[in-house]
Design an enzyme around this catalytic site. Structure first.
Site, mmCIF file in Angstrom:
data_model
loop_
_atom_site.group_PDB
_atom_site.id
_atom_site.type_symbol
_atom_site.label_atom_id
_atom_site.label_comp_id
_atom_site.label_asym_id
_atom_site.label_seq_id
_atom_site.Cartn_x
_atom_site.Cartn_y
_atom_site.Cartn_z
ATOM 1 C CE LYS A 1 4.039 -10.098 6.413
ATOM 2 N NZ LYS A 1 5.043 -9.981 5.323
ATOM 3 C CE1 TYR B 1 2.683 -7.203 5.097
ATOM 4 C CE2 TYR B 1 3.305 -7.159 2.784
ATOM 5 C CZ TYR B 1 3.639 -7.016 4.112
ATOM 6 O OH TYR B 1 4.923 -6.672 4.454
ATOM 7 C CB THR C 1 11.011 -10.473 2.169
ATOM 8 O OG1 THR C 1 10.321 -10.048 3.351
ATOM 9 C CG2 THR C 1 12.410 -10.909 2.550
ATOM 10 C CB VAL D 1 4.153 -13.823 7.232
ATOM 11 C CG1 VAL D 1 4.861 -13.678 5.881
ATOM 12 C CG2 VAL D 1 2.821 -14.536 7.048
#
Length: 297
Positions: free
Chosen positions: A162, A134, A46, A204
């Site tokens: 995540k 992640y 992001t 998240v």
């Protein structure tokens, strides 16, 4: 390290020239904290990590840690598809005061499960701060299988994952077979409540830039046993969450922030601004969230 229930994958503010606007970080951090964010990931997907230079990333981590000033943990998204370069950047981030790092699965290389295990383990062993893995196969083209994550949970400072595979069975397997203090976070906003139901620690999130307080309400309702109320709130929040992904992220959420008077600039190519029709979808979603108080959840 306790990251809480709602972690925001923070956008990177840009100025009109497209450079990183480090001066906007304190205000953005204040807004996120006021909206229920309990930790931030900086320089992640992001945060447009793919178009940030190494120098920009390092400066972003340091400036974000300064902006938080110890109020909430700052996790640096240092992961790349080069193990050596990732380790070097992670070591620098630790020196610059971040509270942990997040390492995405190596993209493009398409490593084996053993290769990914060695990648994460090699980097983690060079660090003292906690490491979050992640897994986002939709972007990396590799899926970190539960068995690999479970094995990595035995590495001393690999403390969280995540999980953005969208696969609740995979998430359940990880939760069931890792230590109690290993944290599992969903990486899919619309799966926040279902993920809690299978034992995840939280989310998240991208949407939490705007609806972090409402997401915290949903978590509290669920954990206090008010399952039906949590489900109703989830149903009302999902349309906004979906609107935040009508175009490649973070274009929609940056547009939503702009509509609220929170200036974080545009996006870098190859990402592009939203079309007018897309902007209308985001505005409608914002309006519906603003009217959320009318719903008895």
């Amino acid at each position: 390290m306790n990251l809480g229930s709602v972690v925001t994958a923070m956008v990177t503010p840009f100025n009109e020239q497209g450079g990183v606007d480090y001066d906007k970080l304190p205000q953005l951090m204040d807004i996120l904290i006021s909206r229920g964010t309990e930790a931030v990931i900086v320089g992640g997907t992001t945060g447009e990590s793919a178009t940030l230079s190494m120098e920009e990333k390092a400066k972003l981590y340091k400036a974000s840690a300064s902006a938080s000033n110890g109020r909430i943990p700052v996790i640096a998204g240092t992961g790349m598809n080069d193990t050596h370069a990732t380790a070097k950047l992670s070591i620098q981030a630790e020196k610059d005061g971040v509270d942990g790092v997040m390492l995405v699965a190596p993209y493009y290389n398409k490593p084996s499960q053993k290769g990914m295990y060695e990648h994460f383990k090699t980097i983690a062993e060079k660090l003292s701060v906690p490491v979050m893995i992640y897994n986002v196969p939709g972007r990396t083209m590799v899926n970190i299988l539960p068995e690999t994550t479970i094995a990595l949970s035995a590495v001393t400072n690999i403390t969280a994952v995540k999980e953005a595979s969208g696969n609740l069975d995979q998430m359940t397997a990880i939760i069931a077979n890792t230590p109690k203090d290993f944290r599992v976070y969903s990486g899919d906003d619309s799966l926040t409540l279902p993920s809690l139901a299978v034992g995840a620690d939280g989310i998240v999130s991208v949407s939490s830039h705007v609806i972090g307080a409402e997401m915290q309400d949903m978590v509290r309702l669920y954990r206090s046993g008010k399952i039906e109320e949590a489900a109703r709130l989830h149903q009302h929040l999902v349309p906004f969450m979906k609107a935040m992904f009508i175009a490649p992220s973070p274009s929609p959420v940056k547009t939503a922030l702009h509509m609220q008077g929170v200036e974080t600039g545009g996006v870098r190519l190859p990402l592009i601004p939203l079309t007018e029709s897309e902007r209308e979808i985001v505005q409608k979603a914002l309006d519906e969230v603003a009217n959320l108080q009318q719903f008895p959840y």
